[in-house]
Design an enzyme around this catalytic site. Structure first.
Site, PDB file in Angstrom:
ATOM      1  N   ASP A  99       0.927 -29.715   8.386  1.00  0.00           N
ATOM      2  CA  ASP A  99       1.074 -29.424   9.806  1.00  0.00           C
ATOM      3  C   ASP A  99       0.557 -30.562  10.672  1.00  0.00           C
ATOM      4  O   ASP A  99      -0.153 -31.466  10.195  1.00  0.00           O
ATOM      5  CB  ASP A  99       0.294 -28.152  10.171  1.00  0.00           C
ATOM      6  CG  ASP A  99       0.803 -26.926   9.429  1.00  0.00           C
ATOM      7  OD1 ASP A  99       1.964 -26.946   8.978  1.00  0.00           O
ATOM      8  OD2 ASP A  99       0.026 -25.954   9.317  1.00  0.00           O
ATOM      9  N   TYR A 151      -6.032 -28.755  -2.062  1.00  0.00           N
ATOM     10  CA  TYR A 151      -6.395 -28.983  -0.662  1.00  0.00           C
ATOM     11  C   TYR A 151      -7.912 -28.924  -0.509  1.00  0.00           C
ATOM     12  O   TYR A 151      -8.599 -28.229  -1.271  1.00  0.00           O
ATOM     13  CB  TYR A 151      -5.773 -27.920   0.241  1.00  0.00           C
ATOM     14  CG  TYR A 151      -4.327 -28.147   0.599  1.00  0.00           C
ATOM     15  CD1 TYR A 151      -3.974 -28.874   1.732  1.00  0.00           C
ATOM     16  CD2 TYR A 151      -3.307 -27.637  -0.193  1.00  0.00           C
ATOM     17  CE1 TYR A 151      -2.644 -29.075   2.070  1.00  0.00           C
ATOM     18  CE2 TYR A 151      -1.977 -27.830   0.134  1.00  0.00           C
ATOM     19  CZ  TYR A 151      -1.658 -28.548   1.274  1.00  0.00           C
ATOM     20  OH  TYR A 151      -0.336 -28.756   1.602  1.00  0.00           O
TER      21      TYR A 151
END
Length: 250
Positions: free
Chosen positions: A52, A110
């Protein structure tokens, strides 16, 4: 025609995400422009996934097909001289024709980073979410354990998710604290839109005492986004690694 896989890192602060968009600067757009300058080819790269706006990457992967005769070992240097300073190519290697950076990916990791210091670190602020009040990290770690395994993560993805199903597997997840800096590492077979950020936002509620660790199980089983916490800010999130079971060919 050659299929080349590339590992890239980037500071996501100045980008409207990885994937090309009608408006705004994107990592994909900058890389494709650099390839055009280098080879004259108009190429659409295939990313291992989207990040994002504001999200960073240490180990994003992409592949592309090219008719260029540039030696594979020269691609990283050649592209870096044509890319902006907030994108750096780490390596490039040949892969089989059928290789697809997204579909061939087996594991992704992540990291979400929180700064618990009284004041934000001016040099690290764009990579850490500043939370100056105390958090119960042990409770957050306990809550995180409920997410390990194969689950339907509907409660932990955006209501705008377009995926046909929300079943994903988290292989490993933990918190590591280094002084005032706290990292959450999550490794899975894939992640949904906003999934890690919603997990982090919900665990922050656990750390603040608004939820107890076992509430994570209840939220997960509820399969409803409204049960979970807020979506954590993007700048604390970084794609660390994407893993494949392939032999590098160059």
């Amino acid at each position: 025609m050659r299929n080349i896989c590339v590992k890239v890192s980037y500071d996501g602060s100045g980008f409207n995400g990885f994937q090309s968009q009608p408006y705004g600067r994107t990592v994909q757009g900058e890389i494709e422009k650099a390839i055009k300058k280098l080879t004259g080819e108009t190429i659409i790269i295939i990313g291992s996934g989207r990040t994002d706006a504001g999200v960073h990457a240490q180990g994003q992967m992409f592949n592309f097909y090219t008719e260029s005769t540039i030696p594979t070992q020269r691609w990283a240097i050649a592209l870096n001289t044509r890319l902006p300073k907030d994108i750096v190519i780490i390596e490039a290697f040949d892969v089989p024709e059928h290789f697809h950076a997204r579909r061939s990916a087996k594991r992704k990791t992540y990291r979400y980073t929180i700064d618990l210091g009284k004041f934000p670190d001016v040099f690290g602020r764009q990579f850490r979410f500043h939370h100056p009040t105390p958090l119960d990290i042990d409770a957050m770690r306990e809550g995180l354990t409920y997410l390990v395994g194969e689950h339907d993560f509907t409660s932990f993805t955006s209501i705008h998710s377009t995926k046909p199903h929300h079943i994903r597997t988290i292989y490993e997840a933990d918190f590591i604290q280094e002084g005032p800096i706290v990292h959450m590492y999550v490794t899975g077979n894939g992640f949904l839109y906003n999934m890690v950020r919603v997990i982090m936002g919900t665990l922050l509620w656990v750390g603040e005492g608004k939820l107890v660790p076992s509430d994570i199980k209840r939220i997960l089983e509820g399969r409803n986004r409204s049960l979970a916490g807020p979506t954590a800010m993007p700048h604390g999130l970084m794609l660390m690694d994407v893993e494949y079971f392939i032999e590098k060919q160059g």
